[in-house]
Design an enzyme around this catalytic site. Sequence first.
Site, PDB file in Angstrom:
ATOM      1  N   GLY A   1      23.417  18.908 -20.578  1.00 30.11           N
ATOM      2  CA  GLY A   1      23.033  19.526 -21.848  1.00 30.11           C
ATOM      3  C   GLY A   1      21.819  18.867 -22.490  1.00 30.11           C
ATOM      4  O   GLY A   1      21.100  19.511 -23.256  1.00 30.11           O
TER       5      GLY A   1
ATOM      6  N   GLU B   1      25.930  18.592 -13.497  1.00 35.33           N
ATOM      7  CA  GLU B   1      27.242  19.204 -13.737  1.00 35.33           C
ATOM      8  C   GLU B   1      28.060  19.408 -12.469  1.00 35.33           C
ATOM      9  O   GLU B   1      29.282  19.359 -12.508  1.00 35.33           O
ATOM     10  CB  GLU B   1      27.067  20.563 -14.462  1.00 35.33           C
ATOM     11  CG  GLU B   1      26.591  20.448 -15.907  1.00 35.33           C
ATOM     12  CD  GLU B   1      25.083  20.404 -16.065  1.00 35.33           C
ATOM     13  OE1 GLU B   1      24.358  20.241 -15.043  1.00 35.33           O
ATOM     14  OE2 GLU B   1      24.613  20.539 -17.202  1.00 35.33           O
TER      15      GLU B   1
END
Length: 291
Positions: A140, A163
């Site tokens: 993020g 991720e």
Amino acid sequence: MVLQRLVRPTVSLGQKFAPTTLPRFVRAQSTSSYENILVSSPRPGVGLITLNRPKALNALSSSLFKELNAALREYEEDKDIGAIVLTGSDKAFAAGADIKEMASLTFAEAYANNFIAPWSYLTTLRTPVIAAVSGHALGGGCELAMMCDIVYSTKTANFGQPEIKLGTIPGAGGSQRLTAAIGKSKAMELILTGSNFSGEEAEKHGLVARAFEGGNKEVLDGALDTAAKIASYSRVAVIAAKEVVNKSQDLGVREGVEYERRIFHALFGSNDQTIGMKAFAEKKKPEWTHS
Ligand code: CAA
């Protein structure tokens, strides 16, 4: 830590260019109550937001994002602010979404609450935003940097979409914006392997506009200089320029060029276009009215 606004009183809504209907999640919040960010205005016309959650490497928790959106909204509505800089620390711009916060989230909670959707508020701003990145910009954190209009970094900044290593995928636009910025093959390699890449490489691939030697101070100085330059121009022209560049992401070249021409025509109706061209002919410095 609590930090106060250093300059300028808050101005009321609509004094700049009234934004479209404000999303429910972007609520006003007193700047003196911020605990995860610092706000200041170190150059004329420039709003600076510093992510400040050092113990978690600026992991993007929902409370941090609530404050970030409130601060962005305040700058967006402030007629004295012509550009915004978003930064972190030497160690981390942001190490991603807060993994500890989301670890126990269920599908129903994520879906029903539209988890992460409020992060996109930044992309609706008309005021240009520059990311000044040093240290980690992962998951993020990388996605947040890519939401900004211009990304500056240190040469040693650590970008990545890791991720896949957590058994998931980018959730804040990483697969789309990274691919648009550096091309499908390279983005696919990075996202499927979770490999990191340096600021120097990011500049080479076109994700970063400029990679600086040194640490956060050097990249931040560069970003603030650029932001001050942008803020010194007519706000009407700056907003129009940002709008037409962004349109290029959605439209084909022919339609995009036509769109640009229409906005170019529209600016003949602004006072600042007249002021700018007259000042050039008279060899004077233009005094912008932002109208
Ligand atoms: N969420 C929550 N906490 C985090 C965090 C994160 N993303 N990243 C770091 N932290 C915390 C650590 O848990 C640690 O806390 P404690 O001291 O309480 O244990 C503290 O920050 C310092 O971190 P490290 O001790 O791990 O520091 P390091 O220097 O050894 O390593 C790092 C730094 C390589 C960045 C490592 O912290 C790391 O890998 N972080 C996770 C990066 C990541 O996977 N990001 C993607 C998140 S998912 C996402 O963002 C989804 C999305 O698309 C929206």
